[in-house]
Design a protein around this motif. Structure first.
Motif, PDB file in Angstrom:
ATOM      1  N   GLU A   6      44.852   9.489 -11.542  1.00  0.00           N
ATOM      2  CA  GLU A   6      45.006   9.077 -10.151  1.00  0.00           C
ATOM      3  C   GLU A   6      46.146   8.063  -9.993  1.00  0.00           C
ATOM      4  O   GLU A   6      46.908   8.110  -9.021  1.00  0.00           O
ATOM      5  CB  GLU A   6      43.681   8.495  -9.654  1.00  0.00           C
ATOM      6  CG  GLU A   6      43.743   8.092  -8.197  1.00  0.00           C
ATOM      7  CD  GLU A   6      42.451   7.448  -7.694  1.00  0.00           C
ATOM      8  OE1 GLU A   6      41.534   7.203  -8.505  1.00  0.00           O
ATOM      9  OE2 GLU A   6      42.381   7.190  -6.489  1.00  0.00           O
ATOM     10  N   ALA A   7      46.264   7.146 -10.959  1.00  0.00           N
ATOM     11  CA  ALA A   7      47.318   6.123 -10.876  1.00  0.00           C
ATOM     12  C   ALA A   7      48.706   6.765 -10.881  1.00  0.00           C
ATOM     13  O   ALA A   7      49.628   6.266 -10.223  1.00  0.00           O
ATOM     14  CB  ALA A   7      47.177   5.136 -12.044  1.00  0.00           C
ATOM     15  N   GLY A  35      44.962  15.989  -4.662  1.00  0.00           N
ATOM     16  CA  GLY A  35      45.563  14.655  -4.654  1.00  0.00           C
ATOM     17  C   GLY A  35      46.502  14.368  -3.487  1.00  0.00           C
ATOM     18  O   GLY A  35      47.219  13.369  -3.501  1.00  0.00           O
ATOM     19  N   LYS A  36      46.470  15.215  -2.457  1.00  0.00           N
ATOM     20  CA  LYS A  36      47.375  15.040  -1.313  1.00  0.00           C
ATOM     21  C   LYS A  36      47.135  13.693  -0.612  1.00  0.00           C
ATOM     22  O   LYS A  36      48.078  12.934  -0.365  1.00  0.00           O
ATOM     23  CB  LYS A  36      47.200  16.210  -0.324  1.00  0.00           C
ATOM     24  CG  LYS A  36      47.466  17.588  -0.933  1.00  0.00           C
ATOM     25  CD  LYS A  36      47.251  18.729   0.048  1.00  0.00           C
ATOM     26  CE  LYS A  36      45.828  18.936   0.477  1.00  0.00           C
ATOM     27  NZ  LYS A  36      44.903  19.360  -0.631  1.00  0.00           N
ATOM     28  N   THR A  37      45.874  13.426  -0.299  1.00  0.00           N
ATOM     29  CA  THR A  37      45.567  12.166   0.400  1.00  0.00           C
ATOM     30  C   THR A  37      45.874  10.957  -0.481  1.00  0.00           C
ATOM     31  O   THR A  37      46.384   9.939   0.005  1.00  0.00           O
ATOM     32  CB  THR A  37      44.082  12.141   0.835  1.00  0.00           C
ATOM     33  OG1 THR A  37      43.837  13.266   1.683  1.00  0.00           O
ATOM     34  CG2 THR A  37      43.749  10.864   1.600  1.00  0.00           C
ATOM     35  N   THR A  38      45.581  11.076  -1.763  1.00  0.00           N
ATOM     36  CA  THR A  38      45.866   9.980  -2.702  1.00  0.00           C
ATOM     37  C   THR A  38      47.351   9.633  -2.675  1.00  0.00           C
ATOM     38  O   THR A  38      47.734   8.461  -2.615  1.00  0.00           O
ATOM     39  CB  THR A  38      45.460  10.402  -4.137  1.00  0.00           C
ATOM     40  OG1 THR A  38      44.095  10.807  -4.142  1.00  0.00           O
ATOM     41  CG2 THR A  38      45.663   9.264  -5.128  1.00  0.00           C
ATOM     42  N   LEU A  39      48.202  10.662  -2.683  1.00  0.00           N
ATOM     43  CA  LEU A  39      49.648  10.437  -2.676  1.00  0.00           C
ATOM     44  C   LEU A  39      50.104   9.839  -1.341  1.00  0.00           C
ATOM     45  O   LEU A  39      50.870   8.866  -1.317  1.00  0.00           O
ATOM     46  CB  LEU A  39      50.374  11.761  -2.977  1.00  0.00           C
ATOM     47  CG  LEU A  39      51.854  11.645  -3.333  1.00  0.00           C
ATOM     48  CD1 LEU A  39      52.269  12.801  -4.261  1.00  0.00           C
ATOM     49  CD2 LEU A  39      52.732  11.670  -2.104  1.00  0.00           C
ATOM     50  N   VAL A  40      49.609  10.394  -0.243  1.00  0.00           N
ATOM     51  CA  VAL A  40      49.998   9.892   1.083  1.00  0.00           C
ATOM     52  C   VAL A  40      49.564   8.433   1.252  1.00  0.00           C
ATOM     53  O   VAL A  40      50.322   7.603   1.751  1.00  0.00           O
ATOM     54  CB  VAL A  40      49.388  10.762   2.208  1.00  0.00           C
ATOM     55  CG1 VAL A  40      49.541  10.084   3.572  1.00  0.00           C
ATOM     56  CG2 VAL A  40      50.043  12.139   2.237  1.00  0.00           C
ATOM     57  N   THR A 126      42.877  17.732 -16.815  1.00  0.00           N
ATOM     58  CA  THR A 126      42.134  16.724 -16.050  1.00  0.00           C
ATOM     59  C   THR A 126      43.057  16.031 -15.048  1.00  0.00           C
ATOM     60  O   THR A 126      42.604  15.223 -14.240  1.00  0.00           O
ATOM     61  CB  THR A 126      41.531  15.650 -16.987  1.00  0.00           C
ATOM     62  OG1 THR A 126      42.596  15.067 -17.748  1.00  0.00           O
ATOM     63  CG2 THR A 126      40.509  16.266 -17.928  1.00  0.00           C
ATOM     64  N   GLY A 127      44.349  16.322 -15.111  1.00  0.00           N
ATOM     65  CA  GLY A 127      45.316  15.702 -14.219  1.00  0.00           C
ATOM     66  C   GLY A 127      45.819  16.676 -13.156  1.00  0.00           C
ATOM     67  O   GLY A 127      45.122  17.611 -12.759  1.00  0.00           O
ATOM     68  N   ARG A 128      47.046  16.431 -12.709  1.00  0.00           N
ATOM     69  CA  ARG A 128      47.663  17.255 -11.664  1.00  0.00           C
ATOM     70  C   ARG A 128      49.124  17.485 -12.010  1.00  0.00           C
ATOM     71  O   ARG A 128      49.740  16.672 -12.686  1.00  0.00           O
ATOM     72  CB  ARG A 128      47.619  16.538 -10.302  1.00  0.00           C
ATOM     73  CG  ARG A 128      46.267  15.969  -9.909  1.00  0.00           C
ATOM     74  CD  ARG A 128      45.304  17.059  -9.455  1.00  0.00           C
ATOM     75  NE  ARG A 128      44.060  16.521  -8.924  1.00  0.00           N
ATOM     76  CZ  ARG A 128      42.956  16.342  -9.638  1.00  0.00           C
ATOM     77  NH1 ARG A 128      42.941  16.653 -10.924  1.00  0.00           N
ATOM     78  NH2 ARG A 128      41.856  15.871  -9.068  1.00  0.00           N
ATOM     79  N   ASP A 129      49.676  18.581 -11.489  1.00  0.00           N
ATOM     80  CA  ASP A 129      51.117  18.784 -11.539  1.00  0.00           C
ATOM     81  C   ASP A 129      51.649  18.663 -10.119  1.00  0.00           C
ATOM     82  O   ASP A 129      50.994  19.090  -9.164  1.00  0.00           O
ATOM     83  CB  ASP A 129      51.464  20.182 -12.078  1.00  0.00           C
ATOM     84  CG  ASP A 129      51.389  20.237 -13.601  1.00  0.00           C
ATOM     85  OD1 ASP A 129      51.575  19.176 -14.250  1.00  0.00           O
ATOM     86  OD2 ASP A 129      51.133  21.327 -14.141  1.00  0.00           O
ATOM     87  N   ALA A 130      52.841  18.094  -9.986  1.00  0.00           N
ATOM     88  CA  ALA A 130      53.470  17.976  -8.675  1.00  0.00           C
ATOM     89  C   ALA A 130      54.848  18.611  -8.731  1.00  0.00           C
ATOM     90  O   ALA A 130      55.609  18.397  -9.677  1.00  0.00           O
ATOM     91  CB  ALA A 130      53.599  16.512  -8.273  1.00  0.00           C
TER      92      ALA A 130
END
Ligand SMILES: Nc1ncnc2c1ncn2[C@@H]1O[C@H](COP(=O)(O)OP(=O)(O)OP(=O)(O)O)[C@@H](O)[C@H]1O
Ligand SMILES: [Mg+2]
Length: 156
Positions: A6-7, A35-40, A126-130
Motif C-alpha cells: 500500500e505504501a 488501489g485506485k482510491t489509495t493512489l488518488v 500480494t502487490g499491484r502493477d501500475a
C-alpha cells in the motif's frame, strides 16, 4: 511500475503531484480493490488537501479546493442513468480549469473526454502493477517528472 504494498501505491500518488496542472484529467482503471482510491488519496494529500478523503459515493464526485485549484474526485462505479450526467452538469467539470481524477471511467464511456493521463492498476501477487500512459503534452510532462523523482528518490 511494481507497487509491492500500500505504501508503494501512496508513493506513486505522491510522485504524480508535482506534475499535476490545472485542467488535467487523470483516469484510473483496474479491478475492484486494485488501489485506485489509495493512489488518488495520496495524490490529493500531496497536493495539499487536509480534510479526510472519502470514496465518492451517492454523489459520484467529491470536490476539494486547495488555494484556487479545484480538485474533483469521481467514482463512476455506480453510474447508471445517462440523465444523471446532464442533471449533475458534469460536462462543465471536465471542460474547466479544475483537475479531474476519475475512478471507473469506463462506466461513463462516451461521455468523458480523452484523459491527459491514464493509470491502469492490476493485482500482482500480494502487490499491484501500475501502468501509466500519457495522452497529451501535459500528461507526458507529468510522467517525465514522475520518472525523474522516482530515480532521484531511488538513488538517495
Ligand atoms: N500496492 C498494493 N499492494 C497491496 N495492497 C494494496 C496496494 N495498494 C493498495 N492496496 C490495498 O488494496 C485495498 C483496496 O484499495 P482501494 O480501495 O484503493 O482500491 P480501489 O481500486 O479504489 O477499489 P474500488 O474499485 O472498489 O474503488 C486497500 O486495502 C489498500 O490498502
Ligand atoms: Mg475506489
Amino acid at each position: 511500475m511494481h507497487l509491492q504494498d500500500e505504501a508503494a501505491t501512496e508513493r506513486a500518488g505522491r510522485l504524480l503531484a508535482p506534475g499535476i496542472t490545472p485542467g488535467m484529467r487523470v483516469y484510473l482503471s483496474g479491478e475492484l480493490g486494485s488501489g485506485k482510491t489509495t493512489l488518488v488519496r495520496a495524490l490529493l494529500r500531496a497536493l495539499g488537501v487536509r480534510e479526510r478523503v472519502k470514496s465518492p459515493s451517492y454523489a459520484l464526485v467529491e470536490l476539494y479546493v486547495v488555494s484556487s485549484l479545484h480538485l474533483y474526485h469521481f467514482d463512476f462505479s455506480r453510474f447508471e442513468d445517462p440523465l444523471e450526467w446532464a442533471d449533475a452538469g458534469f460536462d462543465e467539470y471536465f471542460d474547466g480549469s479544475g483537475v479531474c481524477l476519475v475512478e471507473w471511467p469506463e462506466r461513463a464511456a462516451g461521455r468523458l473526454p480523452q484523459p491527459d493521463l491514464e493509470i491502469l492498476l492490476s493485482l500482482a501477487g500480494t502487490g499491484r502493477d501500475a501502468q501509466f500512459t500519457a495522452h497529451s503534452e501535459a500528461g507526458a510532462r507529468c510522467l517525465k517528472s514522475v520518472s525523474v523523482l522516482n530515480s532521484q528518490e531511488g538513488s538517495s
